[in-house]
Design a protein around this motif. Structure first.
Motif, PDB file in Angstrom:
ATOM      1  N   ASP A  69       4.530   0.730  -7.755  1.00  0.00           N
ATOM      2  CA  ASP A  69       3.891  -0.470  -8.312  1.00  0.00           C
ATOM      3  C   ASP A  69       4.675  -1.720  -7.974  1.00  0.00           C
ATOM      4  O   ASP A  69       5.867  -1.671  -7.652  1.00  0.00           O
ATOM      5  CB  ASP A  69       3.779  -0.369  -9.835  1.00  0.00           C
ATOM      6  N   LEU A  70       3.983  -2.844  -8.104  1.00  0.00           N
ATOM      7  CA  LEU A  70       4.599  -4.162  -7.986  1.00  0.00           C
ATOM      8  C   LEU A  70       4.471  -4.878  -9.325  1.00  0.00           C
ATOM      9  O   LEU A  70       3.356  -5.048  -9.839  1.00  0.00           O
ATOM     10  CB  LEU A  70       3.901  -4.979  -6.889  1.00  0.00           C
ATOM     11  N   ASN A  71       5.593  -5.258  -9.896  1.00  0.00           N
ATOM     12  CA  ASN A  71       5.606  -6.059 -11.133  1.00  0.00           C
ATOM     13  C   ASN A  71       4.693  -5.492 -12.221  1.00  0.00           C
ATOM     14  O   ASN A  71       3.852  -6.179 -12.780  1.00  0.00           O
ATOM     15  CB  ASN A  71       5.201  -7.511 -10.841  1.00  0.00           C
ATOM     16  N   GLU A  72       4.874  -4.213 -12.491  1.00  0.00           N
ATOM     17  CA  GLU A  72       4.176  -3.566 -13.604  1.00  0.00           C
ATOM     18  C   GLU A  72       2.656  -3.738 -13.545  1.00  0.00           C
ATOM     19  O   GLU A  72       2.019  -4.163 -14.501  1.00  0.00           O
ATOM     20  CB  GLU A  72       4.711  -4.084 -14.945  1.00  0.00           C
ATOM     21  N   GLY A  73       2.097  -3.412 -12.395  1.00  0.00           N
ATOM     22  CA  GLY A  73       0.651  -3.397 -12.274  1.00  0.00           C
ATOM     23  C   GLY A  73       0.024  -4.576 -11.579  1.00  0.00           C
ATOM     24  O   GLY A  73      -1.202  -4.603 -11.375  1.00  0.00           O
ATOM     25  N   GLN A  74       0.825  -5.585 -11.177  1.00  0.00           N
ATOM     26  CA  GLN A  74       0.250  -6.702 -10.419  1.00  0.00           C
ATOM     27  C   GLN A  74      -0.185  -6.259  -9.030  1.00  0.00           C
ATOM     28  O   GLN A  74      -1.035  -6.893  -8.403  1.00  0.00           O
ATOM     29  CB  GLN A  74       1.257  -7.846 -10.325  1.00  0.00           C
ATOM     30  N   GLY A  75       0.391  -5.169  -8.563  1.00  0.00           N
ATOM     31  CA  GLY A  75       0.004  -4.583  -7.295  1.00  0.00           C
ATOM     32  C   GLY A  75       0.417  -3.125  -7.277  1.00  0.00           C
ATOM     33  O   GLY A  75       1.244  -2.689  -8.087  1.00  0.00           O
ATOM     34  N   SER A  76      -0.161  -2.365  -6.368  1.00  0.00           N
ATOM     35  CA  SER A  76       0.230  -0.957  -6.245  1.00  0.00           C
ATOM     36  C   SER A  76      -0.034  -0.476  -4.828  1.00  0.00           C
ATOM     37  O   SER A  76      -0.892  -1.016  -4.118  1.00  0.00           O
ATOM     38  CB  SER A  76      -0.535  -0.082  -7.254  1.00  0.00           C
ATOM     39  N   TYR A  77       0.735   0.537  -4.427  1.00  0.00           N
ATOM     40  CA  TYR A  77       0.526   1.147  -3.107  1.00  0.00           C
ATOM     41  C   TYR A  77       0.603   2.651  -3.256  1.00  0.00           C
ATOM     42  O   TYR A  77       1.494   3.190  -3.934  1.00  0.00           O
ATOM     43  CB  TYR A  77       1.570   0.671  -2.100  1.00  0.00           C
ATOM     44  N   LYS A  78      -0.338   3.329  -2.622  1.00  0.00           N
ATOM     45  CA  LYS A  78      -0.426   4.782  -2.683  1.00  0.00           C
ATOM     46  C   LYS A  78      -0.508   5.316  -1.266  1.00  0.00           C
ATOM     47  O   LYS A  78      -1.322   4.843  -0.467  1.00  0.00           O
ATOM     48  CB  LYS A  78      -1.662   5.160  -3.503  1.00  0.00           C
ATOM     49  N   PHE A  79       0.341   6.304  -0.966  1.00  0.00           N
ATOM     50  CA  PHE A  79       0.356   6.931   0.364  1.00  0.00           C
ATOM     51  C   PHE A  79       0.355   8.438   0.149  1.00  0.00           C
ATOM     52  O   PHE A  79       1.309   9.002  -0.403  1.00  0.00           O
ATOM     53  CB  PHE A  79       1.599   6.494   1.143  1.00  0.00           C
ATOM     54  N   ILE A  80      -0.723   9.111   0.551  1.00  0.00           N
ATOM     55  CA  ILE A  80      -0.867  10.548   0.316  1.00  0.00           C
ATOM     56  C   ILE A  80      -1.203  11.228   1.636  1.00  0.00           C
ATOM     57  O   ILE A  80      -2.105  10.801   2.368  1.00  0.00           O
ATOM     58  CB  ILE A  80      -1.973  10.836  -0.714  1.00  0.00           C
ATOM     59  N   ILE A  81      -0.480  12.310   1.938  1.00  0.00           N
ATOM     60  CA  ILE A  81      -0.734  13.060   3.166  1.00  0.00           C
ATOM     61  C   ILE A  81      -0.908  14.531   2.803  1.00  0.00           C
ATOM     62  O   ILE A  81      -0.108  15.094   2.044  1.00  0.00           O
ATOM     63  CB  ILE A  81       0.395  12.842   4.195  1.00  0.00           C
ATOM     64  N   LEU A  82      -1.978  15.122   3.295  1.00  0.00           N
ATOM     65  CA  LEU A  82      -2.326  16.506   2.970  1.00  0.00           C
ATOM     66  C   LEU A  82      -2.628  17.284   4.242  1.00  0.00           C
ATOM     67  O   LEU A  82      -3.228  16.751   5.182  1.00  0.00           O
ATOM     68  CB  LEU A  82      -3.546  16.545   2.050  1.00  0.00           C
ATOM     69  N   GLN A  83      -2.224  18.553   4.244  1.00  0.00           N
ATOM     70  CA  GLN A  83      -2.563  19.465   5.345  1.00  0.00           C
ATOM     71  C   GLN A  83      -3.412  20.594   4.815  1.00  0.00           C
ATOM     72  O   GLN A  83      -3.109  21.183   3.773  1.00  0.00           O
ATOM     73  CB  GLN A  83      -1.309  20.031   6.007  1.00  0.00           C
ATOM     74  N   SER A  84      -4.488  20.876   5.505  1.00  0.00           N
ATOM     75  CA  SER A  84      -5.336  22.010   5.156  1.00  0.00           C
ATOM     76  C   SER A  84      -5.656  22.764   6.443  1.00  0.00           C
ATOM     77  O   SER A  84      -6.471  22.304   7.270  1.00  0.00           O
ATOM     78  CB  SER A  84      -6.623  21.533   4.482  1.00  0.00           C
ATOM     79  N   GLY A  85      -4.952  23.872   6.637  1.00  0.00           N
ATOM     80  CA  GLY A  85      -5.136  24.629   7.871  1.00  0.00           C
ATOM     81  C   GLY A  85      -4.729  23.805   9.076  1.00  0.00           C
ATOM     82  O   GLY A  85      -3.588  23.348   9.183  1.00  0.00           O
ATOM     83  N   ASN A  86      -5.687  23.593   9.961  1.00  0.00           N
ATOM     84  CA  ASN A  86      -5.405  22.882  11.205  1.00  0.00           C
ATOM     85  C   ASN A  86      -5.756  21.395  11.118  1.00  0.00           C
ATOM     86  O   ASN A  86      -5.825  20.713  12.136  1.00  0.00           O
ATOM     87  CB  ASN A  86      -6.201  23.541  12.342  1.00  0.00           C
ATOM     88  N   PHE A  87      -5.953  20.907   9.905  1.00  0.00           N
ATOM     89  CA  PHE A  87      -6.367  19.514   9.729  1.00  0.00           C
ATOM     90  C   PHE A  87      -5.373  18.759   8.840  1.00  0.00           C
ATOM     91  O   PHE A  87      -4.797  19.329   7.903  1.00  0.00           O
ATOM     92  CB  PHE A  87      -7.768  19.435   9.114  1.00  0.00           C
ATOM     93  N   ILE A  88      -5.223  17.483   9.130  1.00  0.00           N
ATOM     94  CA  ILE A  88      -4.363  16.601   8.330  1.00  0.00           C
ATOM     95  C   ILE A  88      -5.192  15.404   7.883  1.00  0.00           C
ATOM     96  O   ILE A  88      -5.936  14.816   8.682  1.00  0.00           O
ATOM     97  CB  ILE A  88      -3.136  16.117   9.144  1.00  0.00           C
ATOM     98  N   LYS A  89      -5.046  15.057   6.620  1.00  0.00           N
ATOM     99  CA  LYS A  89      -5.708  13.867   6.064  1.00  0.00           C
ATOM    100  C   LYS A  89      -4.639  12.945   5.476  1.00  0.00           C
ATOM    101  O   LYS A  89      -3.825  13.371   4.667  1.00  0.00           O
ATOM    102  CB  LYS A  89      -6.708  14.248   4.979  1.00  0.00           C
ATOM    103  N   VAL A  90      -4.667  11.684   5.918  1.00  0.00           N
ATOM    104  CA  VAL A  90      -3.723  10.687   5.426  1.00  0.00           C
ATOM    105  C   VAL A  90      -4.517   9.572   4.740  1.00  0.00           C
ATOM    106  O   VAL A  90      -5.482   9.049   5.315  1.00  0.00           O
ATOM    107  CB  VAL A  90      -2.876  10.077   6.566  1.00  0.00           C
ATOM    108  N   THR A  91      -4.127   9.243   3.527  1.00  0.00           N
ATOM    109  CA  THR A  91      -4.818   8.199   2.775  1.00  0.00           C
ATOM    110  C   THR A  91      -3.800   7.186   2.240  1.00  0.00           C
ATOM    111  O   THR A  91      -2.754   7.580   1.702  1.00  0.00           O
ATOM    112  CB  THR A  91      -5.586   8.786   1.572  1.00  0.00           C
ATOM    113  N   SER A  92      -4.109   5.914   2.414  1.00  0.00           N
ATOM    114  CA  SER A  92      -3.296   4.871   1.774  1.00  0.00           C
ATOM    115  C   SER A  92      -4.230   3.916   1.047  1.00  0.00           C
ATOM    116  O   SER A  92      -5.386   3.729   1.444  1.00  0.00           O
ATOM    117  CB  SER A  92      -2.454   4.106   2.793  1.00  0.00           C
ATOM    118  N   GLU A  93      -3.714   3.321  -0.027  1.00  0.00           N
ATOM    119  CA  GLU A  93      -4.504   2.343  -0.775  1.00  0.00           C
ATOM    120  C   GLU A  93      -3.575   1.248  -1.281  1.00  0.00           C
ATOM    121  O   GLU A  93      -2.621   1.515  -2.001  1.00  0.00           O
ATOM    122  CB  GLU A  93      -5.209   2.998  -1.957  1.00  0.00           C
TER     123      GLU A  93
END
Length: 670
Positions: free
Chosen positions: A610-634
């Protein structure tokens, strides 16, 4: 004793030799020969001397007038400083009253074959133009300007508008070496002085008293056939307060990333007239509250009266409103009707130029013509509509209540306990999606009874951008892929503004920029000309060198060309507030299939912060399922204004994003 006097004379001689002469026409060879500004080597130009003297002059025919004498000497160091050789002098018109510019002259100095030369500003190079109904402009460009030139010019402005003093500029975007400002106010006028509270600079404003006197001659005649003339001279004498600023080495106002409008932070002095008291007369109060200002504007015939006119549009609008029953349907229908009927002529103002009826007939008008017409139509449709006065970003943020604090107007509709803002001057504007110049802190909603209230202009809703990247590895680890971007709210408006009338060739060039060895194919845009839908951009691509191969390992940046690869906040410290244009959410998703004969050796770690207790936020998630990779950021930016005290937190927040986007997915050969 002789030695003493001789020593004094020698000191005076040395002082005179080294003292800078700032009289017009006394440019020195040393000034022209200088190649950089000593205190700021990055300066492309510098004001060597600025003199601005303002005083009240009196004549029997005209009464008091405000006289402003301006003299400026500027050094041009390189071609990037050439813009400072072109100047605009604005002056004001109101009915039969008009300011005038006189005694304008200028000169450019260069060194040619070792000698100091000069070229005078030719009268044919001075142009006049009308800015709007209330403002005209003199524009000139100094002749023979090149790297190293020194230019100087001077002029006199005479104004009948004795109750209004323009803002006094005390800082430019280039350094000012010497500033000499003086204003003399007769005892009849009482002003308050205000420095720009958003400027980081401090100035020493001194004051002292003086006296002025004028001899006023008159002739009287008497007698019948034989007339006698008697000449009399009366003396007008009064005290005055003289304010002065004499300052050296004023630094340049320098831009920083993410600011609202740079000149809002410049040093300047405002003069607020409080009251006038002439001899043997009552006090005339000029001090206002914002409620007083709104009431005076509302009562003006070029504002309030325009809202009462409707006959000129009734038949046309009745046809537009057929089948429109809901509030939002009516707002959208009327907004699009006004956009199609009247085009903005780029003139700002909260008073109409020719009036709403004439603007409707001619199909063109200033911002007041259009948005007061829009307000009148919304009222006619039975909505709770009122105009909202605004100071655009270029007009600054008002320091004290004054009609000059506003220069723009939009419409508003209140329903469901919320206020929707509407502007028909911009073809891509929507309800609560204002043009950027109108997003400036607070506006003032004005009702027909003269009452008013403050209205938020900047935090009108979250805008979203979604980006989706699909990656497929081919032979030799080249990449084929597709990209989709979906934008709504202000993000969609910005896309439409930036890409309107852009050719496909230029669009592809824009898309390829900064993406490495890429070929963009099959570009498609959806709803780019339909304001009320999300705008979608789709393309396919071929990307070479999208990964790094070292021995049997392959290193992949998980966000590819969507990565946040640099921090825009690089400076060690920050002087100005940080502004984001609007609250926003940006999501990015990458889908990829692991190439044949490879397996995952390691993945970056998923993280959220987070930035300044909720003034902003960043999420970075990376997942592998078998032969596939999914990357998500927000990335969510819920707040749009940050103080310089927030700067280090904001800088660390972006550093964290850059670090996560830089970590590699590591594949190894099976």
């Amino acid at each position: 004793m002789k030695k003493f006097y001789l020593g004094c004379l020698l000191i005076l001689f040395v002082f005179n030799v080294n003292a800078q002469n700032y009289k017009y026409g006394k440019v020195s060879k040393k000034e022209v020969a200088a190649t950089s500004y000593e205190k700021d080597s990055s300066a492309n130009a510098a004001v060597l001397y600025r003199e601005q003297h303002i005083y009240y002059d009196y004549s029997k025919a005209e009464g008091f007038q405000v006289i402003e004498e301006v003299f400026e000497r500027v050094k041009i160091y390189n071609k990037e400083g050439f813009d400072w050789a072109t100047r605009n002098i604005d002056y004001y018109v109101s009915g039969n009253n008009k300011e005038s510019i006189s005694s304008l002259k200028g000169e450019t100095y260069n060194i040619e074959n070792g000698k100091l030369t000069s070229v005078k500003l030719d009268k044919d190079a001075i142009f006049e133009e009308e800015v709007n109904k209330y403002r005209e402009r003199i524009k000139f460009t100094m002749p023979a300007v090149k790297a190293g030139s020194v230019i100087e010019f001077k002029y006199i402005r005479t104004s009948p508008f004795i109750t209004s003093i323009d803002d006094i500029p005390l800082q430019y975007t280039i350094p000012i070496k010497n500033l000499d400002f003086q204003i003399a106010i007769p005892e009849y006028y009482t002003f308050n002085t205000h420095f720009n509270p958003r400027s980081t600079l401090r100035y020493d404003l001194t004051s002292h008293t003086g006296r002025s006197s004028y001899n006023i001659s008159s002739v009287s005649r008497s007698g019948g056939y034989v007339q006698k003339s008697n000449a009399t001279v009366q003396k007008l004498e009064f005290s005055k307060t003289i304010y002065e600023i004499n300052q050296e080495e004023i630094p340049a106002l320098k831009s920083e990333p993410y600011i609202d409008y740079l000149r809002n932070y410049a040093g300047f002095l405002k003069m607020e007239l409080v009251f006038i008291k002439y001899p043997n007369s009552n006090i005339e109060n000029y001090a206002l509250t914002w409620e007083n200002v709104a009431e005076k504007i509302q009562s003006h015939p070029e504002f309030g009266d325009q809202l009462e006119k409707s006959r000129y549009f009734e038949d046309d609008l009745d046809a537009v409103l057929v089948g429109k029953s809901g509030v939002e349907d009516k707002i959208s229908a009327i907004l699009e009707f006004v956009k199609s009927k009247v085009k903005w002529n780029d003139y700002l103002g909260y008073y109409t130029d020719e009036g709403v009826k004439e603007a409707y007939k001619e199909g063109s008008g200033n911002s007041a013509d259009i948005n007061l017409m829009l307000t009148a139509m919304l009222k006619y449709a039975g909505l709770d509509a009122n105009p909202v006065l605004i100071s655009t970003k270029s007009n600054g943020i008002p320091v004290f209540p004054t009609r000059n604090g506003f220069n723009y107007v939009v419409a508003s509709v209140k329903y469901n306990n919320k206020t929707t803002l509407i502007d028909a001057t911009d073809k891509n504007a929507l309800p609560n999606i204002l043009p950027e110049h109108a997003q400036n802190w607070l506006g003032r909603l004005v009702r027909t009874d003269g009452s008013s209230e403050l209205i938020e202009l900047m935090n009108l809703g979250v805008s979203e951008t979604k980006k989706i990247l699909k990656i497929k590895f081919e032979d030799a680890l080249s990449i084929n892929g597709s990209f989709t971007q979906i934008a709504s709210g202000y993000s969609a408006k910005e896309f439409r503004d930036e890409h309107e009338n852009m050719s496909e060739e230029n669009l592809i060039k824009e898309l390829e920029e900064g993406k490495g060895n890429i070929e963009i194919l099959d570009v498609k845009l959806k709803n780019d000309d339909s304001n009320y839908a999300e705008v979608t951009e789709i393309f396919n691509f071929k990307l070479k060198n999208g990964v790094e191969k070292i021995s049997d390992n392959v290193y992949i940046k998980p966000m590819f060309f969507m990565a946040q690869s640099t921090n825009p906040f690089k400076a060690d410290e920050r002087k100005l507030p940080i502004f984001f244009k609007y609250p926003s959410t940006e999501s990015k998703t990458v889908y990829m299939q692991i190439p044949d004969n490879y397996k995952v050796e390691s993945l970056p770690e998923s993280k959220m912060f987070d930035l300044n207790e909720g003034q902003g936020s960043y999420k970075f998630i990376i997942l592998q399922s078998g032969n596939f990779i999914k990357v998500t950021s927000e990335l969510k930016m819920n707040n749009i204004v940050y103080t310089p005290d927030d700067y280090q937190n904001l800088k660390r927040f972006y550093d964290g994003m850059v670090a996560l986007n830089s970590e590699a997915i590591v594949l190894t050969k099976i």
